[in-house]
Design a protein around this motif. Sequence first.
Motif, short mmCIF file in Angstrom:
data_model
loop_
_atom_site.label_atom_id
_atom_site.label_comp_id
_atom_site.label_asym_id
_atom_site.label_seq_id
_atom_site.Cartn_x
_atom_site.Cartn_y
_atom_site.Cartn_z
N PRO A 76 0.84 -1.20 0.00
CA PRO A 76 0.00 0.00 0.00
C PRO A 76 0.88 1.25 0.00
O PRO A 76 1.86 1.32 0.74
CB PRO A 76 -0.78 -0.10 1.32
CG PRO A 76 -0.66 -1.52 1.74
CD PRO A 76 0.64 -2.02 1.20
N HIS A 77 0.54 2.22 -0.85
CA HIS A 77 1.33 3.44 -0.92
C HIS A 77 0.48 4.61 -1.40
O HIS A 77 -0.60 4.44 -1.96
CB HIS A 77 2.57 3.26 -1.80
CG HIS A 77 2.27 2.81 -3.19
ND1 HIS A 77 2.00 1.51 -3.51
CD2 HIS A 77 2.22 3.49 -4.36
CE1 HIS A 77 1.79 1.39 -4.81
NE2 HIS A 77 1.91 2.59 -5.34
N TYR A 78 1.04 5.81 -1.15
CA TYR A 78 0.31 7.04 -1.44
C TYR A 78 1.31 8.18 -1.46
O TYR A 78 2.21 8.24 -0.63
CB TYR A 78 -0.73 7.26 -0.34
CG TYR A 78 -1.49 8.55 -0.38
CD1 TYR A 78 -2.33 8.85 -1.44
CD2 TYR A 78 -1.41 9.45 0.67
CE1 TYR A 78 -3.05 10.03 -1.45
CE2 TYR A 78 -2.13 10.63 0.67
CZ TYR A 78 -2.96 10.90 -0.41
OH TYR A 78 -3.67 12.06 -0.42
N HIS A 79 1.18 9.09 -2.43
CA HIS A 79 1.98 10.31 -2.48
C HIS A 79 1.03 11.50 -2.42
O HIS A 79 0.01 11.51 -3.10
CB HIS A 79 2.80 10.39 -3.78
CG HIS A 79 3.94 9.45 -3.82
ND1 HIS A 79 3.80 8.14 -4.24
CD2 HIS A 79 5.24 9.61 -3.50
CE1 HIS A 79 4.99 7.55 -4.16
NE2 HIS A 79 5.87 8.41 -3.72
N MET A 80 1.37 12.48 -1.65
CA MET A 80 0.55 13.67 -1.53
C MET A 80 1.43 14.88 -1.80
O MET A 80 2.44 15.09 -1.12
CB MET A 80 -0.05 13.75 -0.12
CG MET A 80 -0.96 14.94 0.08
SD MET A 80 -1.81 14.88 1.68
CE MET A 80 -0.44 15.04 2.82
N CYS A 81 1.07 15.67 -2.81
CA CYS A 81 1.81 16.88 -3.16
C CYS A 81 1.70 17.91 -2.04
O CYS A 81 0.70 17.96 -1.33
CB CYS A 81 1.25 17.52 -4.43
SG CYS A 81 1.23 16.46 -5.88
N TYR A 82 2.71 18.76 -1.93
CA TYR A 82 2.63 19.87 -0.98
C TYR A 82 1.57 20.88 -1.40
O TYR A 82 1.03 21.61 -0.59
CB TYR A 82 3.98 20.59 -0.88
CG TYR A 82 5.01 19.85 -0.07
CD1 TYR A 82 4.68 19.24 1.13
CD2 TYR A 82 6.32 19.78 -0.51
CE1 TYR A 82 5.63 18.57 1.87
CE2 TYR A 82 7.28 19.11 0.23
CZ TYR A 82 6.94 18.51 1.42
OH TYR A 82 7.88 17.85 2.15
N GLY A 83 1.27 20.95 -2.69
CA GLY A 83 0.26 21.90 -3.18
C GLY A 83 -0.53 21.30 -4.33
O GLY A 83 -0.15 20.28 -4.89
N LEU A 84 -1.64 21.92 -4.66
CA LEU A 84 -2.46 21.52 -5.80
C LEU A 84 -2.23 22.49 -6.95
O LEU A 84 -1.94 23.67 -6.72
CB LEU A 84 -3.94 21.50 -5.41
CG LEU A 84 -4.30 20.48 -4.33
CD1 LEU A 84 -5.76 20.65 -3.92
CD2 LEU A 84 -4.07 19.07 -4.84
N PRO A 85 -2.37 22.02 -8.20
CA PRO A 85 -2.05 22.89 -9.34
C PRO A 85 -2.80 24.21 -9.32
O PRO A 85 -2.24 25.26 -9.62
CB PRO A 85 -2.46 22.05 -10.55
CG PRO A 85 -2.49 20.65 -10.07
CD PRO A 85 -2.78 20.71 -8.60
N GLU A 86 -4.07 24.17 -8.95
CA GLU A 86 -4.85 25.40 -8.98
C GLU A 86 -4.51 26.35 -7.81
O GLU A 86 -4.72 27.55 -7.89
CB GLU A 86 -6.35 25.11 -8.97
CG GLU A 86 -6.85 24.32 -7.77
CD GLU A 86 -6.76 22.81 -7.93
OE1 GLU A 86 -7.27 22.12 -7.04
OE2 GLU A 86 -6.16 22.31 -8.89
N ASP A 87 -3.94 25.82 -6.74
CA ASP A 87 -3.60 26.63 -5.58
C ASP A 87 -2.16 27.13 -5.59
O ASP A 87 -1.90 28.29 -5.29
CB ASP A 87 -3.80 25.84 -4.27
CG ASP A 87 -5.24 25.43 -4.07
OD1 ASP A 87 -6.14 26.14 -4.58
OD2 ASP A 87 -5.48 24.39 -3.42
N ASP A 88 -1.24 26.25 -5.92
CA ASP A 88 0.17 26.59 -5.82
C ASP A 88 0.97 25.72 -6.78
O ASP A 88 1.56 24.72 -6.38
CB ASP A 88 0.64 26.39 -4.38
CG ASP A 88 2.02 26.96 -4.13
OD1 ASP A 88 2.67 27.42 -5.09
OD2 ASP A 88 2.45 26.93 -2.97
N PRO A 89 1.01 26.07 -8.07
CA PRO A 89 1.67 25.22 -9.06
C PRO A 89 3.14 24.95 -8.76
O PRO A 89 3.68 23.93 -9.19
CB PRO A 89 1.52 25.98 -10.37
CG PRO A 89 0.79 27.23 -10.09
CD PRO A 89 0.44 27.28 -8.63
N GLU A 90 3.80 25.82 -8.02
CA GLU A 90 5.22 25.63 -7.70
C GLU A 90 5.45 24.51 -6.70
O GLU A 90 6.55 24.00 -6.56
CB GLU A 90 5.82 26.93 -7.15
CG GLU A 90 5.81 28.07 -8.15
CD GLU A 90 6.64 27.78 -9.38
OE1 GLU A 90 7.77 27.28 -9.23
OE2 GLU A 90 6.16 28.05 -10.50
#
Length: 122
Positions: A76-90
């Motif tokens: 089982p695995h999962y990756h979560m970005c620090y930001g979402l494209p619409e909120d903070d593309p960087e």
Amino acid sequence: MGKIENICPGVMLYEKIIHDRGSSFSHKVYPYFTMPWHNHPEYGLIVIISGGGKRAAGDYMDDYPGDLVLYGTNLPHYHMCYGLPEDDPERVSGSEVIQFSGDILPGDMAALEGFAVVFDLL
């Protein structure tokens, strides 16, 4: 690090991997992670090509800035970005993913010169 329960929901999805036509593996490029807590019977080789975030694998969780990860079967695995494209593309983390079945590996891989180390990883 935090607890897995804080970022991974109690429900785990099963990902059905469909290999590229005429190929024994699949290759995907993701501009950002979309797959929730999940598993699949294939191995997964993931390279983070941009950004960072949190990663959970089995009962382990950490931050990933940029990374290359080999996941075992049914882990089982999962990756979560620090930001979402619409909120903070960087702050979005993109990746390239190769998924393959253990069936493509030689049956006597451990005995092949130079492959014993790879066999131990898998």
